[in-house]
Design an enzyme around this catalytic site. Structure first.
Site, mmCIF file in Angstrom:
data_model
loop_
_atom_site.group_PDB
_atom_site.id
_atom_site.type_symbol
_atom_site.label_atom_id
_atom_site.label_comp_id
_atom_site.label_asym_id
_atom_site.label_seq_id
_atom_site.Cartn_x
_atom_site.Cartn_y
_atom_site.Cartn_z
ATOM 1 N N THR A 191 5.480 18.682 -10.311
ATOM 2 C CA THR A 191 6.145 18.047 -11.485
ATOM 3 C C THR A 191 6.486 19.134 -12.564
ATOM 4 O O THR A 191 7.880 18.993 -13.101
ATOM 5 C CB THR A 191 5.482 16.573 -11.799
ATOM 6 N N SER A 192 5.407 19.501 -13.250
ATOM 7 C CA SER A 192 5.315 19.906 -14.278
ATOM 8 C C SER A 192 6.600 21.261 -14.324
ATOM 9 O O SER A 192 7.189 21.661 -15.609
ATOM 10 C CB SER A 192 4.426 20.463 -15.291
ATOM 11 N N GLY A 199 3.076 15.850 -6.985
ATOM 12 C CA GLY A 199 1.827 17.196 -7.713
ATOM 13 C C GLY A 199 1.810 16.796 -9.064
ATOM 14 O O GLY A 199 2.785 17.293 -9.390
ATOM 15 N N CYS A 200 0.907 16.911 -9.585
ATOM 16 C CA CYS A 200 1.342 17.104 -10.886
ATOM 17 C C CYS A 200 1.444 18.255 -11.380
ATOM 18 O O CYS A 200 2.846 18.389 -11.978
ATOM 19 C CB CYS A 200 -0.226 16.939 -11.500
ATOM 20 N N TYR A 201 1.112 20.002 -11.039
ATOM 21 C CA TYR A 201 1.543 21.213 -11.640
ATOM 22 C C TYR A 201 2.910 21.316 -10.589
ATOM 23 O O TYR A 201 3.831 21.879 -11.794
ATOM 24 C CB TYR A 201 0.729 22.098 -10.125
#
Length: 398
Positions: A205-206, A201-203
């Site tokens: 990953t960051s 997911g995007c969160y």
């Protein structure tokens, strides 16, 4: 036999066009077009270019934002060509009728329903379908296909945990066991031989990219990790929702999923793997009045005797050879504007005014490094191509 080059120069309407044929040792010929010309290079390409690509790709769920982003990235990919695209509600339509910015992409196949998709002409699949529907569809795909799934359906190893957070039982537990989590820079070797990759997911990953190296090096405590994360509205998908209307979002910030966001178990799974013990975080996401971009501001407690310089040096060593994860110069503040439209993650570390604590800022484009770009990076690895292929887009600014 040594290689030889044969060149010819042509003049078209007053412009110079130089065409060179390079014959390599194995007898293959490559065509190089150079010089100054007003003639579009598109006219020099074979009209049915997607048939000439080495890897035939199916894109499931092409009418969403992540599907559209994959099409954008593949437009200049030298090896991957799209042969099948599905979009159940838009079956029978052309892609440019759904997304008019694709009007120049004449070789895209017509959208079909997933049930009507023919996978006989397919080598690999990007699955951009919603969670909950993906499991059975992937389970029914022909064996031997390389699959990158952008939904959440195969990210959590524990299927009971999936049921707890996503509200339904997992319908492909056997397939879940062979899925490889696709955080590229951390799990590259596992991804190489994977059949099914669960794209992060995007969160997650960051958050994981800056934290995993620090946890592995025992530089930060596993407790009291606080993450304040903010995302552009595209992260919520293309579906019509009252909360995503312009008047609901503009000139404001909205917290959501407070204490129960579905990315929490995914983040904690990755951090716990790095720590070899259970890691629990405080995580609150916010929706911002912008289209793209994601920033995670992470507050950590450093291990005894550790300084922010130690954190900085560890991240520098961990990512010094990575193309897409960049540690900025000391003092430089990462901004979402600086990675927009690209597959980059920018990171930096700052000393907190509270002794013993540090602040880490990480930014990505949620649709690229947070979704479709990382998916392409993973499929490149799975198919044996350089992982940056098709991802050489510079950030868009302003």
């Amino acid at each position: 036999m040594s290689s030889a080059t044969f060149s010819s120069t042509y003049f078209l309407k007053g412009s110079e066009l130089k065409v060179s044929s390079l014959k390599s040792k194995n007898g293959n010929c490559k065509l190089h077009v150079g010089g100054s010309t007003s003639l579009s290079t598109k006219r020099l390409q074979i009209s049915n270019a997607k048939q000439e690509k080495e890897v035939r790709v199916a894109l499931l769920g092409a009418s969403g934002y992540t599907g559209a982003e994959i099409i954008r990235l593949l437009a200049n990919h030298p090896y991957f060509g799209i042969t099948v695209m599905t979009a159940d509600r838009n079956a029978g339509k052309s892609m440019d009728s759904v997304f008019p910015h694709f009007i120049t992409q004449k070789n895209l196949p017509v959208l079909v329903s997933t049930s009507d998709a023919d996978f006989s002409d397919v080598d690999a699949v990007f699955c951009c379908l919603p969670h909950g529907t993906t499991q059975e569809i992937i389970k029914g795909l022909p064996k031997g296909l390389k699959i990158v799934d952008l939904s959440a359906d195969f990210r959590l190893r524990n299927v009971s945990e999936y049921e707890e957070w996503y509200g339904q039982p997992h319908r492909a537990p056997d397939l879940q066991e062979e899925a490889v989590y696709g955080l590229t820079e951390i799990l590259r070797e596992e991804i190489k031989n994977a059949h099914l990759v669960a794209n992060p997911g995007c969160y997650p990953t960051s958050i994981q990219l800056p934290l995993v190296p620090l946890i592995k090096a025992n530089l930060i405590e596993h407790k009291n990790i606080i993450v304040d994360a903010k995302s552009g509205v595209s992260g919520a998908g293309r579906g019509a929702k009252v909360a995503n209307l312009y008047t609901e979002l503009t000139e404001g910030i909205m917290s959501y999923g407070v204490t129960r966001h579905r990315h929490v178990p995914e983040i904690e799974q990755g951090l716990s793997d790095a720590a070899h013990s259970k890691v629990t975080i405080s995580f609150t996401p916010h929706l911002m009045p912008m289209t793209r971009g994601m920033q995670s501001t992470i507050y950590v407690e450093m291990a005894s005797g550790v300084t922010t310089d130690n954190l900085y040096q560890q991240l520098k060593v961990s990512y010094q050879d990575e193309e897409f994860v960049r540690l900025l110069e000391k003092g430089a503040v990462p901004r979402t504007h600086d990675v927009r439209g690209s597959n980059y993650c920018y990171i930096n570390v700052f000393p907190d005014r509270i002794p013993g604590r540090a602040i880490i800022i990480s930014v990505i484009d949620n649709l690229v490094k947070g979704a479709s770009g990382q998916a392409l990076q993973n499929l490149n690895i799975m198919m044996g191509f350089p992982e940056n292929t098709g991802l050489g887009y510079l950030p868009l600014f302003p």
